[in-house]
Design an enzyme around this catalytic site. Sequence first.
Site, PDB file in Angstrom:
ATOM      1  N   ASP A  13       0.907  -0.983  -0.022  1.00 39.54           N
ATOM      2  CA  ASP A  13      -0.020   0.209   0.099  1.00 39.54           C
ATOM      3  C   ASP A  13       0.882   1.094   0.147  1.00 39.54           C
ATOM      4  OD1 ASP A  13      -3.208   0.664   1.434  1.00 39.54           O
ATOM      5  OD2 ASP A  13      -1.928   2.160   0.806  1.00 39.54           O
ATOM      6  N   LEU A  45       0.046   4.283   0.916  1.00 41.72           N
ATOM      7  CA  LEU A  45      -0.588   5.067   1.792  1.00 41.72           C
ATOM      8  C   LEU A  45      -1.095   6.437   1.243  1.00 41.72           C
ATOM      9  CD1 LEU A  45       2.250   4.624   4.527  1.00 41.72           C
ATOM     10  CD2 LEU A  45       0.220   3.871   4.770  1.00 41.72           C
ATOM     11  N   ASN A  48      -4.006   6.976   0.395  1.00 37.57           N
ATOM     12  CA  ASN A  48      -5.285   7.379   0.922  1.00 37.57           C
ATOM     13  C   ASN A  48      -5.709   6.577   2.147  1.00 37.57           C
ATOM     14  OD1 ASN A  48      -7.882   8.829   0.358  1.00 37.57           O
ATOM     15  ND2 ASN A  48      -8.687   7.297  -0.676  1.00 37.57           N
ATOM     16  N   ASP A  92       4.692   2.280  -4.280  1.00 37.01           N
ATOM     17  CA  ASP A  92       3.693   2.288  -5.229  1.00 37.01           C
ATOM     18  C   ASP A  92       3.873   1.117  -6.173  1.00 37.01           C
ATOM     19  OD1 ASP A  92       2.370   3.258  -7.688  1.00 37.01           O
ATOM     20  OD2 ASP A  92       2.866   5.174  -7.187  1.00 37.01           O
ATOM     21  N   LEU A  93       2.575   0.497  -6.643  1.00 41.61           N
ATOM     22  CA  LEU A  93       2.722  -0.715  -7.552  1.00 41.61           C
ATOM     23  C   LEU A  93       3.226  -0.349  -8.984  1.00 41.61           C
ATOM     24  CD1 LEU A  93      -0.695  -2.280  -6.149  1.00 41.61           C
ATOM     25  CD2 LEU A  93       1.447  -3.540  -6.007  1.00 41.61           C
ATOM     26  N   LYS A 151     -10.070   6.139  -6.683  1.00 51.90           N
ATOM     27  CA  LYS A 151     -11.294   5.875  -6.743  1.00 51.90           C
ATOM     28  C   LYS A 151     -12.178   7.188  -6.720  1.00 51.90           C
ATOM     29  CE  LYS A 151     -11.865   5.367  -1.821  1.00 51.90           C
ATOM     30  NZ  LYS A 151     -12.613   4.581  -0.609  1.00 51.90           N
ATOM     31  N   SER A 175     -16.739  -2.552  -9.825  1.00 51.21           N
ATOM     32  CA  SER A 175     -17.721  -1.721  -9.351  1.00 51.21           C
ATOM     33  C   SER A 175     -19.195  -1.884  -9.985  1.00 51.21           C
ATOM     34  CB  SER A 175     -17.177  -0.172  -9.512  1.00 51.21           C
ATOM     35  OG  SER A 175     -18.432   0.657  -9.263  1.00 51.21           O
ATOM     36  N   TYR A 204     -12.824   7.024 -13.707  1.00 53.13           N
ATOM     37  CA  TYR A 204     -12.662   5.869 -12.866  1.00 53.13           C
ATOM     38  C   TYR A 204     -13.405   4.621 -13.185  1.00 53.13           C
ATOM     39  CZ  TYR A 204     -14.271   3.423  -8.814  1.00 53.13           C
ATOM     40  OH  TYR A 204     -14.821   2.380  -7.870  1.00 53.13           O
ATOM     41  N   LYS A 219     -12.477   0.709 -14.280  1.00 56.25           N
ATOM     42  CA  LYS A 219     -12.783  -0.830 -13.788  1.00 56.25           C
ATOM     43  C   LYS A 219     -13.110  -1.764 -14.904  1.00 56.25           C
ATOM     44  CE  LYS A 219     -12.318   0.129  -9.440  1.00 56.25           C
ATOM     45  NZ  LYS A 219     -11.246  -0.696  -8.783  1.00 56.25           N
TER      46      LYS A 219
HETATM   47  N1  UFG Z   1     -25.377  12.154  -2.535  1.00 54.29           N
HETATM   48  C1  UFG Z   1     -25.653  13.084  -1.778  1.00 54.29           C
HETATM   49  N2  UFG Z   1     -25.074  14.053  -1.370  1.00 54.29           N
HETATM   50  C2  UFG Z   1     -23.734  13.788  -1.019  1.00 54.29           C
HETATM   51  C3  UFG Z   1     -23.181  12.772  -1.545  1.00 54.29           C
HETATM   52  C4  UFG Z   1     -23.890  11.736  -2.308  1.00 54.29           C
HETATM   53  O1  UFG Z   1     -26.995  13.508  -2.128  1.00 54.29           O
HETATM   54  O2  UFG Z   1     -23.142  14.692  -0.575  1.00 54.29           O
HETATM   55  C5  UFG Z   1     -26.014  11.015  -3.141  1.00 54.29           C
HETATM   56  C6  UFG Z   1     -25.418  10.966  -4.647  1.00 54.29           C
HETATM   57  O3  UFG Z   1     -26.259  11.902  -5.474  1.00 54.29           O
HETATM   58  C7  UFG Z   1     -26.093   9.457  -4.829  1.00 54.29           C
HETATM   59  C8  UFG Z   1     -26.041   8.580  -3.529  1.00 54.29           C
HETATM   60  O4  UFG Z   1     -26.251   9.731  -2.661  1.00 54.29           O
HETATM   61  O5  UFG Z   1     -27.560   9.443  -5.457  1.00 54.29           O
HETATM   62  C9  UFG Z   1     -25.063   7.887  -3.459  1.00 54.29           C
HETATM   63  O6  UFG Z   1     -23.859   8.580  -3.882  1.00 54.29           O
HETATM   64  P1  UFG Z   1     -22.127   8.074  -3.485  1.00 54.29           P
HETATM   65  O7  UFG Z   1     -21.279   8.972  -4.005  1.00 54.29           O
HETATM   66  O8  UFG Z   1     -22.165   7.703  -2.059  1.00 54.29           O
HETATM   67  O9  UFG Z   1     -21.993   6.864  -4.350  1.00 54.29           O
HETATM   68  P2  UFG Z   1     -22.221   6.668  -5.853  1.00 54.29           P
HETATM   69  O10 UFG Z   1     -23.355   5.781  -6.080  1.00 54.29           O
HETATM   70  O11 UFG Z   1     -22.472   7.887  -6.655  1.00 54.29           O
HETATM   71  O12 UFG Z   1     -20.963   6.115  -6.242  1.00 54.29           O
HETATM   72  C10 UFG Z   1     -20.600   4.655  -6.349  1.00 54.29           C
HETATM   73  C11 UFG Z   1     -19.334   4.341  -6.149  1.00 54.29           C
HETATM   74  C12 UFG Z   1     -18.356   4.814  -7.166  1.00 54.29           C
HETATM   75  C13 UFG Z   1     -18.852   4.412  -8.545  1.00 54.29           C
HETATM   76  C14 UFG Z   1     -20.166   5.017  -8.646  1.00 54.29           C
HETATM   77  C15 UFG Z   1     -20.718   4.915 -10.005  1.00 54.29           C
HETATM   78  O13 UFG Z   1     -18.951   4.677  -4.571  1.00 54.29           O
HETATM   79  O14 UFG Z   1     -17.157   4.052  -6.916  1.00 54.29           O
HETATM   80  O15 UFG Z   1     -21.203   4.424  -7.671  1.00 54.29           O
HETATM   81  O16 UFG Z   1     -21.908   5.651 -10.013  1.00 54.29           O
HETATM   82  F1  UFG Z   1     -18.058   5.119  -9.480  1.00 54.29           F
END
Ligand code: UFG
Length: 344
Positions: A31, A33, A35, A58-59, A84, A124, A149, A153
């Site tokens: 790792d 480090l 994040n 770093d890999l 990510k 994902s 991102y 994936k």
């Molecule tokens: N949301 C809010 N307010 C915030 C943060 C998020 O309303 O401050 C909402 C988003 O709009 C979404 C939901 O909460 O509707 C979930 O959001 P996240 O950012 O927690 O998660 P996502 O579903 O957007 O992200 C996930 C993964 C990512 C991936 C992405 C692809 O965490 O790794 O799906 O859509 F890339």
Amino acid sequence: MAILVTGGLGYIGSHTVVELLNNNFEVVIVDDLSNTERFILKNIEEITGKRPVFYPFDLKRRELLTQVFDAHHIEGCINFAASKAVGESQLKPIDYYENNLFSLINILQEFKERGISNFIFSSSCTVYGQADKMPIDENTPLKMPESVYGKTKQMGEEILSDFAKAYQRKVSLLRYFNPIGAHPSAKLGELPIGIPNNLVPYVMQTAAGVREKLNIWGNDYPTEDGTAVRDYIYVVDLAKAHVAALQKLMQSTSEEALIDIYNLGTGKGSSVMEVVKAFELANIVEVPYQICDRREGDITIAYANADKAERELGWKSETSLEEALKTVWEWQKYLETRNTEIKL
Ligand code: UFG
């Protein structure tokens, strides 16, 4: 015989290392480090009573990786190491392609040359984009992800499929839905470095008063309460799925398929508003919020059909949303006790 866990001090990685150690696997962590922080290693040791081998680099540095493979008898890898942040990936596409793909290719070069099999890749649900129907099973057609991102994936999955077929090696592609929560010991969790992008860390910090208000990105989606729906999977449940997937790879015979693909989710969708209310109820705290415009690139709804993982791995999600959100609050309290080290 050891399992290489890249990104093993990160959020999902550290929880998986604990489950691997609890199941008597020997673990070698690499790792950089970028994040996470070093104290996570100490906490893993406190939880399990075992100290995994740890290399901080770093890999992309192939020569160092070669030394790790020379020093240990690696019989499999769980590859968590990757950048990510969806938004950042749009601003720094070349860095994302370099970091996420070069590191993967370096490990696969070692696997190829040394005849090693058993590779588990953190994928994902983003590879499905906005799927046409719910729930999403593994046969749902993939769509080109919106973010760089997400593209890394999807490309990672393709690279691994080609690797498996060309060299007859076993790989498992695990498609996570939305991981949340912290370890029940409150010693591991998602480190809030900078302003969180994801919902649950933002909710946590808002409840703690670090952020003034949660921005809810849109309440005009075609869902029951107008806010977007996701499948929030507890991180310890998710970590256990990795152990099950690894055991299956290691026990599989040459007649079995080379490539396993599993959706890892609860099978249940929850709206943003439901998450906020569940957090308030579970922890008896208030989460001030305001409704804002939709966030660019967000989909309306995504939740898993995780039956295949249950059928083939004997794994299913066990922890409710409320229980998972309780662990988040305990984690926040733990972070407050060590706030000098945390970069907010
Ligand atoms: N949301 C809010 N307010 C915030 C943060 C998020 O309303 O401050 C909402 C988003 O709009 C979404 C939901 O909460 O509707 C979930 O959001 P996240 O950012 O927690 O998660 P996502 O579903 O957007 O992200 C996930 C993964 C990512 C991936 C992405 C692809 O965490 O790794 O799906 O859509 F890339």
